[in-house]
Design a protein around this motif. Sequence first.
Motif, PDB file in Angstrom:
ATOM      1  N   ALA A  12       0.850  -1.196   0.000  1.00  6.96           N
ATOM      2  CA  ALA A  12       0.000   0.000   0.000  1.00  6.96           C
ATOM      3  C   ALA A  12       0.875   1.231   0.000  1.00  6.96           C
ATOM      4  CB  ALA A  12      -0.908  -0.006   1.227  1.00  6.96           C
ATOM      5  N   GLY A  15       5.031   5.426  -2.997  1.00 13.50           N
ATOM      6  CA  GLY A  15       6.163   6.343  -2.834  1.00 13.50           C
ATOM      7  C   GLY A  15       7.442   5.544  -3.043  1.00 13.50           C
ATOM      8  N   GLU A  36      -2.193   2.309  -4.838  1.00 12.43           N
ATOM      9  CA  GLU A  36      -1.845   3.717  -4.590  1.00 12.43           C
ATOM     10  C   GLU A  36      -3.137   4.531  -4.470  1.00 12.43           C
ATOM     11  OE1 GLU A  36       0.542   5.948  -3.877  1.00 12.43           O
ATOM     12  OE2 GLU A  36      -0.968   7.502  -4.217  1.00 12.43           O
ATOM     13  N   SER A  38      -3.754   7.754  -4.672  1.00 17.47           N
ATOM     14  CA  SER A  38      -4.008   8.832  -5.623  1.00 17.47           C
ATOM     15  C   SER A  38      -3.916   8.299  -7.058  1.00 17.47           C
ATOM     16  CB  SER A  38      -2.983   9.954  -5.416  1.00 17.47           C
ATOM     17  OG  SER A  38      -1.709   9.508  -5.832  1.00 17.47           O
ATOM     18  N   GLY A  42       4.649   8.515  -6.382  1.00 15.25           N
ATOM     19  CA  GLY A  42       5.727   9.427  -5.960  1.00 15.25           C
ATOM     20  C   GLY A  42       5.599  10.000  -4.571  1.00 15.25           C
ATOM     21  N   GLY A  43       4.355  10.339  -4.152  1.00 11.67           N
ATOM     22  CA  GLY A  43       4.161  10.906  -2.820  1.00 11.67           C
ATOM     23  C   GLY A  43       5.131  12.049  -2.547  1.00 11.67           C
ATOM     24  N   GLY A  45       8.142  11.699  -1.957  1.00  8.51           N
ATOM     25  CA  GLY A  45       9.404  11.385  -2.620  1.00  8.51           C
ATOM     26  C   GLY A  45       9.596  12.181  -3.904  1.00  8.51           C
ATOM     27  N   THR A  47       8.789  15.164  -4.553  1.00 10.17           N
ATOM     28  CA  THR A  47       9.133  16.574  -4.330  1.00 10.17           C
ATOM     29  C   THR A  47      10.442  16.704  -3.548  1.00 10.17           C
ATOM     30  OG1 THR A  47       7.909  16.703  -2.251  1.00 10.17           O
ATOM     31  CG2 THR A  47       6.683  17.182  -4.249  1.00 10.17           C
ATOM     32  N   SER A  48      11.092  15.573  -3.292  1.00 13.26           N
ATOM     33  CA  SER A  48      12.274  15.586  -2.424  1.00 13.26           C
ATOM     34  C   SER A  48      13.549  15.846  -3.234  1.00 13.26           C
ATOM     35  CB  SER A  48      12.401  14.243  -1.698  1.00 13.26           C
ATOM     36  OG  SER A  48      12.868  13.247  -2.591  1.00 13.26           O
ATOM     37  N   ALA A 232      -6.612   3.605  -5.263  1.00  8.38           N
ATOM     38  CA  ALA A 232      -6.847   2.405  -4.447  1.00  8.38           C
ATOM     39  C   ALA A 232      -6.217   2.608  -3.074  1.00  8.38           C
ATOM     40  CB  ALA A 232      -6.232   1.182  -5.134  1.00  8.38           C
ATOM     41  N   THR A 268       2.432   3.921   3.392  1.00  4.61           N
ATOM     42  CA  THR A 268       1.510   5.000   3.037  1.00  4.61           C
ATOM     43  C   THR A 268       2.038   6.388   3.412  1.00  4.61           C
ATOM     44  OG1 THR A 268       0.215   4.914   5.097  1.00  4.61           O
ATOM     45  CG2 THR A 268      -0.448   3.409   3.327  1.00  4.61           C
ATOM     46  N   GLY A 295      -1.775  13.598   0.740  1.00  5.86           N
ATOM     47  CA  GLY A 295      -2.505  12.332   0.854  1.00  5.86           C
ATOM     48  C   GLY A 295      -1.971  11.431   1.964  1.00  5.86           C
ATOM     49  N   PRO A 338      11.256  25.499   1.188  1.00  5.93           N
ATOM     50  CA  PRO A 338      12.129  25.039   2.268  1.00  5.93           C
ATOM     51  C   PRO A 338      13.508  25.702   2.192  1.00  5.93           C
ATOM     52  CG  PRO A 338      12.059  23.397   0.500  1.00  5.93           C
ATOM     53  CD  PRO A 338      11.166  24.527   0.062  1.00  5.93           C
ATOM     54  N   GLY A 526       9.331   3.002   4.873  1.00  2.00           N
ATOM     55  CA  GLY A 526       9.183   4.439   4.630  1.00  2.00           C
ATOM     56  C   GLY A 526       8.751   5.116   5.909  1.00  2.00           C
ATOM     57  N   GLY A 541      19.727  12.450   3.420  1.00  2.00           N
ATOM     58  CA  GLY A 541      19.158  11.166   2.986  1.00  2.00           C
ATOM     59  C   GLY A 541      18.696  10.291   4.128  1.00  2.00           C
ATOM     60  N   GLY A 545      17.088   6.850   2.578  1.00  2.00           N
ATOM     61  CA  GLY A 545      18.016   5.715   2.741  1.00  2.00           C
ATOM     62  C   GLY A 545      17.311   4.555   3.411  1.00  2.00           C
TER      63      GLY A 545
HETATM   64  C1  LIG Z   1      11.394  19.336   0.003  1.00  2.00           C
HETATM   65  C2  LIG Z   1      11.721  17.961   0.507  1.00  2.00           C
HETATM   66  C3  LIG Z   1      12.986  17.452   0.293  1.00  2.00           C
HETATM   67  C4  LIG Z   1      13.296  16.172   0.789  1.00  2.00           C
HETATM   68  N1  LIG Z   1      14.522  15.668   0.502  1.00  2.00           N
HETATM   69  C5  LIG Z   1      14.862  14.463   0.999  1.00  2.00           C
HETATM   70  C6  LIG Z   1      16.129  13.901   0.699  1.00  2.00           C
HETATM   71  O1  LIG Z   1      16.899  14.421  -0.097  1.00  2.00           O
HETATM   72  N2  LIG Z   1      16.454  12.724   1.296  1.00  2.00           N
HETATM   73  C7  LIG Z   1      15.601  12.075   2.157  1.00  2.00           C
HETATM   74  O2  LIG Z   1      15.984  11.039   2.714  1.00  2.00           O
HETATM   75  N3  LIG Z   1      14.356  12.537   2.382  1.00  2.00           N
HETATM   76  C8  LIG Z   1      13.966  13.710   1.815  1.00  2.00           C
HETATM   77  N4  LIG Z   1      12.704  14.173   2.022  1.00  2.00           N
HETATM   78  C9  LIG Z   1      11.735  13.323   2.745  1.00  2.00           C
HETATM   79  C10 LIG Z   1      11.262  12.169   1.825  1.00  2.00           C
HETATM   80  O3  LIG Z   1      10.738  12.690   0.644  1.00  2.00           O
HETATM   81  C11 LIG Z   1      10.197  11.293   2.508  1.00  2.00           C
HETATM   82  O4  LIG Z   1      10.669  10.897   3.764  1.00  2.00           O
HETATM   83  C12 LIG Z   1       9.919  10.054   1.637  1.00  2.00           C
HETATM   84  O5  LIG Z   1       9.364  10.432   0.415  1.00  2.00           O
HETATM   85  C13 LIG Z   1       9.003   9.060   2.357  1.00  2.00           C
HETATM   86  O6  LIG Z   1       8.775   7.997   1.470  1.00  2.00           O
HETATM   87  P1  LIG Z   1       7.466   7.100   1.620  1.00  2.00           P
HETATM   88  O7  LIG Z   1       7.511   6.125   0.489  1.00  2.00           O
HETATM   89  O8  LIG Z   1       7.374   6.602   2.994  1.00  2.00           O
HETATM   90  O9  LIG Z   1       6.255   8.131   1.455  1.00  2.00           O
HETATM   91  P2  LIG Z   1       5.789   9.026   0.237  1.00  2.00           P
HETATM   92  O10 LIG Z   1       6.905   9.323  -0.662  1.00  2.00           O
HETATM   93  O11 LIG Z   1       5.078  10.200   0.786  1.00  2.00           O
HETATM   94  O12 LIG Z   1       4.726   8.090  -0.517  1.00  2.00           O
HETATM   95  C14 LIG Z   1       3.571   7.645   0.154  1.00  2.00           C
HETATM   96  C15 LIG Z   1       2.544   7.194  -0.870  1.00  2.00           C
HETATM   97  O13 LIG Z   1       1.506   6.479  -0.183  1.00  2.00           O
HETATM   98  C16 LIG Z   1       0.251   6.853  -0.750  1.00  2.00           C
HETATM   99  N5  LIG Z   1      -0.814   6.578   0.223  1.00  2.00           N
HETATM  100  C17 LIG Z   1      -1.184   7.291   1.313  1.00  2.00           C
HETATM  101  N6  LIG Z   1      -2.194   6.675   1.963  1.00  2.00           N
HETATM  102  C18 LIG Z   1      -2.479   5.533   1.271  1.00  2.00           C
HETATM  103  C19 LIG Z   1      -3.429   4.492   1.433  1.00  2.00           C
HETATM  104  N7  LIG Z   1      -4.299   4.457   2.456  1.00  2.00           N
HETATM  105  N8  LIG Z   1      -3.443   3.481   0.516  1.00  2.00           N
HETATM  106  C20 LIG Z   1      -2.576   3.483  -0.545  1.00  2.00           C
HETATM  107  N9  LIG Z   1      -1.669   4.472  -0.746  1.00  2.00           N
HETATM  108  C21 LIG Z   1      -1.603   5.476   0.166  1.00  2.00           C
HETATM  109  C22 LIG Z   1       0.435   8.326  -1.060  1.00  2.00           C
HETATM  110  O14 LIG Z   1      -0.534   8.763  -2.001  1.00  2.00           O
HETATM  111  C23 LIG Z   1       1.867   8.353  -1.596  1.00  2.00           C
HETATM  112  O15 LIG Z   1       1.893   8.128  -2.989  1.00  2.00           O
HETATM  113  C24 LIG Z   1      12.338  15.419   1.516  1.00  2.00           C
HETATM  114  C25 LIG Z   1      11.058  15.929   1.686  1.00  2.00           C
HETATM  115  C26 LIG Z   1      10.747  17.185   1.180  1.00  2.00           C
HETATM  116  C27 LIG Z   1       9.356  17.703   1.368  1.00  2.00           C
END
Ligand SMILES: Cc1cc2nc3c(=O)[nH]c(=O)nc-3n(C[C@H](O)[C@H](O)[C@H](O)COP(=O)(O)OP(=O)(O)OC[C@H]3O[C@@H](n4cnc5c(N)ncnc54)[C@H](O)[C@@H]3O)c2cc1C
Length: 563
Positions: A12, A15, A36, A38, A42-43, A45, A47-48, A232, A268, A295, A338, A526, A541, A545
């Motif tokens: 689920a 990202g 996913e 939405s 990408g979530g 991630g 915009t990172s 989904a 998520t 989201g 930021p 994540g 990172g 990471g």
């Molecule tokens: C400006 C900025 C710069 C950054 N730079 C860095 C960096 O260089 N290095 C670093 O380590 N971190 C960085 N980060 C943080 C990093 O982007 C996040 O920690 C990372 O993206 C988390 O990954 P994730 O897969 O857990 O979540 P996300 O990337 O947020 O993805 C989560 C996904 O889950 C989906 N979702 C949510 N709820 C549900 C559900 N109920 N069912 C199904 N899907 C769902 C969302 O729609 C989304 O697509 C940065 C953040 C920002 C804002």
Amino acid sequence: MHADREVDLLIAGAGPAGMTAALVASLEGLDVLLCEKSDQVGGTGSTSAGTLWIPGNHQSQAAGFADSAEQADAYLTALIGQATNRETRDAYLQTGPAAIDYLCARTDVQFIPCGPHPDYRSNMPGAAIAGRAIVPEPFDARPLGDEFRRVRPPISEFMVFGGMMVGKADIAPLIGRFRSIANFIHSARLFVRYLADRLKYQRGTRLTMGNALVGRLFYSLRRRGVPILFDASIVDVMGDRHGVVGARVNVGGKEIQIRARKGVVLATGGYAHNKRFREAFMPQPIPAHSMSYEGNCGDGVDIGQRLGATIAPEHGSSGLWTPVSITMRPDGSNGLFPHLVLDRAKPGLIAINSAGRRFVNEADSYHDFVLAMFESHKTAPTIPAYLICDSVFIEKYGLGVVYPGHSNVAKFVDSNYLVSGHTLDELAVKIAVDPAQLHRTVARYNGFAETGVDVDFGKGEAELNRFNGDATHRPNPCIGPLAAAPFYAVAVWPADIAVSTGLSTDRDARVLSPDGKPIPGLYACGNDMASVMAGSYPGPGTTLGPAIVFAYRAAMHARRARQ
Ligand SMILES: Cc1cc2nc3c(=O)[nH]c(=O)nc-3n(C[C@H](O)[C@H](O)[C@H](O)COP(=O)(O)OP(=O)(O)OC[C@H]3O[C@@H](n4cnc5c(N)ncnc54)[C@H](O)[C@@H]3O)c2cc1C
């Protein structure tokens, strides 16, 4: 049990964490389904900056930057203690390089070493100055064709001309495009490619940073034919704390039941947009702003909590922070910019609280800067704080969204992004600070500019400070005088870029119940997983990471798990 569909592993969240888990599990021969919420991958991630902290990674070693898991462990011990998260920490440090090599060898997810990129507490034992950070190689998204629309774009503040991504390496050539032939050619190439892109796509297809990472993951998934259900949303898991056997997923408004023979991975994105969790986990006053994808509502953490899973860390910071300024977008909406690395460490800028006093080493990491805001706020309102500079600084280094050499700084004053004053007195009055105190603060700081020594906060002493300063400025690359009118201020607020409180897991990302035993069939990675860094922010990172490494470990464990 009724099931509308049956797979080996249900993931689920698409990202970086969820996409990595799906990709690795598929490569390991599992029948995978990625859900996913939405209509885009990408979530946050996407915009990172896309940087991964992987101590001892082979890409950096090949480029001549030596590092080891032992050194990184000494650093983490200095930061969070010897015993904290011992099991997950060992797994992280031992697996990091192998997980990255696996992706590089078997998928289109490719990384390059950053070279010098100091850890954020660079004066602590075991800290590295270079070699721990890697970034994704820029990605040409054209092979995605129509599917490119599925890649969430970066924030508009990170693009120019309404859709062209600019990586860190592009900034200097673009700003100095008329200063050398090499810069001009680099800029012209970017621009011509962008113009060609816009004939066919809604934005430029040369992806950098986090957008390159998610673009590469998505492309790799598509090439392998891994099914992705969009719109989904995981609603709940099926089973209990003795075993999870599937999940209920809302697909376009209709709920279906999916049996998952080897388990469910929660990815998520963490709790950033869940009011209840913000109130429960975050410091007071609860920060009003978040840079996490909207989201990310804590669905994974909520599901885990309902099963009785343990939430951690209980102590330390529950978020990973950056100061942000509030921008006005062309469509009239507000954005968040930021203040990560471009302005705070440059010589000639101070940060003050409402008492007109400095409260922090402005060149410290964005996370430490915000922790200092929280601390200062206990005695003098510091939310917002103000970054203050003069006209020489803004021309040379820019400030927030005002890039260096901008020909129309007045535009940002008119839109209330910046406050300006012909004198320090005028500026102080406009930001409701005592003018006499601001004079004293600036006079004292200007003295530090002459001696090169910041007696109050040690600005410029740490490698990290100097890395983001101006190496050509003497005697201290981070301290310069504020003297040339007009003077400028921009207000900054704390915002989370990620969260560190989440579901406690074991070394294979299996969610733990309060008795310390894993819940069979339930994984979290994540930002749904409690940060292995226990609320600290060791270096560039820190979240991506672990997101990639524990997604990899979860997938590898699921491969071996029960039917
Ligand atoms: C400006 C900025 C710069 C950054 N730079 C860095 C960096 O260089 N290095 C670093 O380590 N971190 C960085 N980060 C943080 C990093 O982007 C996040 O920690 C990372 O993206 C988390 O990954 P994730 O897969 O857990 O979540 P996300 O990337 O947020 O993805 C989560 C996904 O889950 C989906 N979702 C949510 N709820 C549900 C559900 N109920 N069912 C199904 N899907 C769902 C969302 O729609 C989304 O697509 C940065 C953040 C920002 C804002």
